[in-house]
Scaffold this motif. Structure first.
Motif, short mmCIF file in Angstrom:
data_model
loop_
_atom_site.label_atom_id
_atom_site.label_comp_id
_atom_site.label_asym_id
_atom_site.label_seq_id
_atom_site.Cartn_x
_atom_site.Cartn_y
_atom_site.Cartn_z
N HIS A 1 11.39 -38.12 -24.71
CA HIS A 1 11.03 -38.18 -23.32
C HIS A 1 9.83 -37.27 -22.72
N TYR B 1 16.32 -39.93 -17.59
CA TYR B 1 16.80 -40.12 -19.22
C TYR B 1 17.81 -39.20 -19.68
N LEU C 1 6.23 -39.68 -20.65
CA LEU C 1 6.50 -41.02 -20.23
C LEU C 1 5.50 -41.91 -19.51
#
Length: 367
Positions: A279, A268, A282
């Motif tokens: 993030h 990401y 996750l």
């Protein structure tokens, strides 16, 4: 409070569908524990209650009152209580627990006294009326230190519960076959999310033409997303001879797909502080770890103290080198010892065990 034999209204920002995230797994596990769970989908045009399995129902309904967030709080609280009464009339029974993962609906619970009210934030971006939801809930749960820090000013009872893992011991026959003579890389998730670092992923695909890259997940509008993968990325993926877009798969099949992979990707964008917070933990990581396979990942703050679980870096540019190291010595990274450590972590965080923890916390809160 024993989380059994309760009527639970679980409010989710993602609809029920083929792809599951934490809200769906919590609903399923709560129902398996003997609760009657009503999973409230995002607003729809029709009104219906659909039985999914024993004790688990999906509610589709339009919002009776729109724009509550723009009204004075006292009026919004009254209308929210009225909205709950509409739901109870629809299902034909009183709700014992409101379990809210969605800060855009049922966020002003100050006039609702009888049901126990849970604010459960698993996504940093879930912040439409998060402060009011937290303030008017009895207790708050979250999945990261970053979310916890932001919730604490609004509620004195905030607890971090790591993402859970849905156990699956079945190995299903898959439609696709995978070349065992080539390294298989897997990516599972909503492919249409704009925060995926496709530039890094596409660079890996180009630099390793002899490695197969398999993408499992929706790249168009789905129950998890209203977005579509950008055309430029889609075209590059379709042109690559070493890429397979397998589309979304039923949640119960994911472990079988992961078992066919050698390396799992989770990449990401990490350009801003907001990216790092968003993030930090996750849901897909738990599914990956359950496979035991090595994971090459962008930075995930909740795993910074677990170097044995993820091969990750704070800067995405360094992931190219991390990936090279892994694929050049795949047997070492997927040794039985390393696979055991990854699986052991998720075994300690199954959804059933997470609910046991939540149950104990609520008991202490009520005592």
């Amino acid at each position: 409070m024993t989380l059994k034999n309760k009527v639970i209204l679980l409010i989710s920002p993602e609809a029920w569908g083929k792809s599951f995230v934490s809200k769906h797994h919590y609903a399923k596990t709560l129902a398996e524990r003997g609760n009657k769970v009503y999973f409230l989908n995002p607003p729809t045009s029709k009104e219906e209650v659909i039985s999914v399995s024993d004790n688990l129902y999906i509610i589709n309904k339009p919002l009776k009152f729109r724009g509550i967030g723009r009204l004075p709080n006292w009026l919004g609280a009254i209308l929210t209580k009225w909205e709950l009464q509409v739901v109870e009339q629809l299902i034909g029974e009183e709700v014992n627990i409101i379990w809210n993962f969605d800060s855009s609906r049922f966020f002003n619970l100050s006039r609702i006294k009888k049901p126990f009210k849970i604010c459960h934030i698993v996504d940093m971006a879930e912040n439409i009326h998060r402060d009011l939801l937290a303030t008017t809930s009895d207790i708050c749960f979250c999945t990261s230190d970053f979310i916890k820090q932001e919730l604490q000013p609004d509620n004195d009872h905030v607890y971090k519960i790591h993402h859970g893992y849905q156990e699956s011991r079945n190995n299903y026959q898959l439609e696709e076959s995978f070349d065992q003579h080539k390294i298989q890389v897997g990516y599972v998730g909503n492919l249409s999310r704009f925060c995926i670092d496709w530039k890094i992923i596409l660079q890996l695909i180009k630099e390793y033409p002899d490695i197969d890259f398999n993408f499992i997940g929706s790249y168009t509008i789905s129950n998890l997303s209203r977005e579509t993968l950008l055309k430029e990325y889609m075209e590059e993926l379709q042109r690559a001879s070493n890429v397979r877009l397998l589309g979304p798969k039923e949640s119960y099949l994911i472990p079988s797909y992961l078992s066919k992979m050698d390396v799992l990707l989770s990449v990401y964008k990490m350009d801003t502080e907001g990216d790092i917070k968003q993030h930090s933990n996750l849901h897909k990581t738990m599914e990956y770890l359950g496979s035991g396979k090595v994971i090459v990942s962008s930075y995930s703050d909740e795993y910074k103290d677990y170097p044995e679980l993820l091969i990750m870096s704070k800067k995405n540019e360094e992931l190219l080198e991390k990936f090279r190291e892994v694929v050049s010595d795949i047997r070492t990274y997927n040794s039985s010892e390393k696979e055991h450590l990854r699986r052991l972590f998720v075994e300690n965080h199954t959804y059933s065990k997470q609910l046991d923890k939540i149950e104990r916390i609520i008991d202490n809160h009520l005592s």
